[in-house]
Design an enzyme around this catalytic site. Structure first.
Site, PDB file in Angstrom:
ATOM      1  CB  VAL A  53      -1.024   0.032   1.165  1.00  0.00           C
ATOM      2  CG1 VAL A  53      -1.993  -1.138   1.066  1.00  0.00           C
ATOM      3  CG2 VAL A  53      -0.337   0.080   2.517  1.00  0.00           C
ATOM      4  CE1 TYR A 144      -2.286   1.085  14.649  1.00  0.00           C
ATOM      5  CE2 TYR A 144      -3.519   1.487  16.662  1.00  0.00           C
ATOM      6  CZ  TYR A 144      -3.379   0.828  15.450  1.00  0.00           C
ATOM      7  OH  TYR A 144      -4.329  -0.063  15.043  1.00  0.00           O
ATOM      8  CB  VAL A 177      -8.593  -7.655  17.111  1.00  0.00           C
ATOM      9  CG1 VAL A 177      -9.308  -8.814  16.415  1.00  0.00           C
ATOM     10  CG2 VAL A 177      -9.426  -6.378  17.022  1.00  0.00           C
TER      11      VAL A 177
END
Ligand code: NAD
Length: 249
Positions: A53, A144, A177
């Site tokens: 990306v 982040y 997660v």
């Protein structure tokens, strides 16, 4: 729900992205997996593309090859992202540039590469993967959090730019997660098991979110069922961002 539709999932080789790929295929889609390491999918409904990306040319070529294989692109899941730990004093300018390049500009590059195809779709949708860090102050996550706050802001701006063309843009904001990403972070802790318990306890449900739970939210936002939903962020965080519970004990 996705019969006849084609999706591209960045970062589809692991964790949340892989769970999205599996759920999309199970629900009838054909899927292009864009990843630094897309694996070698042994399924005619999955087309692996080695794409970065941070590299515009690889994204343009990747979209072309998915469109050639499956006839178009209807859905884009901007999921690829990298971690950054530290306060504003801990990361140098090169690290800020590297993480923002992947986590923020990566979303804009991939979307720009997909738009010529999405514009031809009757069911065009983009789902960005943000984070609880976009809306809650977490310690030692300055870079982040800045990157994921930008993903949230971008979601709104992209939704405004594209609503007139019938292209919906939403994001999900996961809590912690249980993916290889978190396993890597835990491996660096002095006591990984204690750190995992601490992360689980931070979420009111008392456990980590699963990649499949995030994928289910992504699929809803990507699906024609969410045809009236755009410019929204859906938290999948075990109640962490919304609930205020009395302290335990
Ligand atoms: P993961 O590390 O398991 O998977 C990330 C995937 O992205 C990997 O397959 C990796 O190869 C790929 N990738 C990394 N850089 C890339 C690049 N430049 N180009 C193409 N692919 C690239 O991570 P995950 O936990 O599944 O995270 C996926 C997304 O979810 C990230 O954007 C992350 O910020 C976000 N997120 C994760 C959590 C969590 O707790 N795991 C929480 C909130 C948000």
């Amino acid at each position: 729900m996705f019969d006849g539709l084609v999706a591209v999932v960045t970062g589809g080789g692991s964790g949340i992205g892989r769970a999205c790929v599996e759920a999309l295929v199970a629900d009838g889609a054909r899927v292009g997996v864009f990843d630094l390491d897309p694996g070698a999918p042994d399924d005619p409904r999955v087309h692996g593309v080695r794409a970065d990306v941070a590299d515009r040319a690889s994204l343009i070529a990747g979209m072309e090859s998915v469109a050639e294989a499956f006839g178009g692109v209807d859905i884009l899941i901007n999921n690829a992202g990298i971690s950054a730990v530290g306060t504003v004093e801990d990361n140098d300018d090169a690290e800020w540039a590297r993480v923002l390049d992947v986590n923020v500009t990566g979303v804009t590059r991939t979307t720009a590469a997909a738009l010529p195809y999405l514009r031809r779709s009757e069911a065009a949708a983009i789902v960005n993967v943000s984070s609880i860090a976009a809306g809650a102050g977490l310690p030692k996550r300055a870079l982040y959090s800045a990157s994921k706050g930008a993903v949230h802001a971008l979601t709104l701006a992209m939704a405004a730019d594209l609503v007139g063309e019938g292209i919906r843009v939403n994001c999900v904001a996961p809590g912690t997660v249980d993916t290889p990403w978190v396993a890597r972070l835990l491996a660096k802790a002095d006591d990984p098991q204690a750190e995992k318990r601490r992360l689980a306890a931070r979420q009111p449900t008392g456990r980590l979110v699963t990649a499949q739970e995030v994928a289910a939210a992504v699929l809803y936002l990507a699906s024609p069922a969410a045809g009236a939903v755009t410019g929204m962020s859906l938290a999948v965080d075990g109640g962490m961002s919304g609930l205020r519970l009395p302290a335990r004990g």
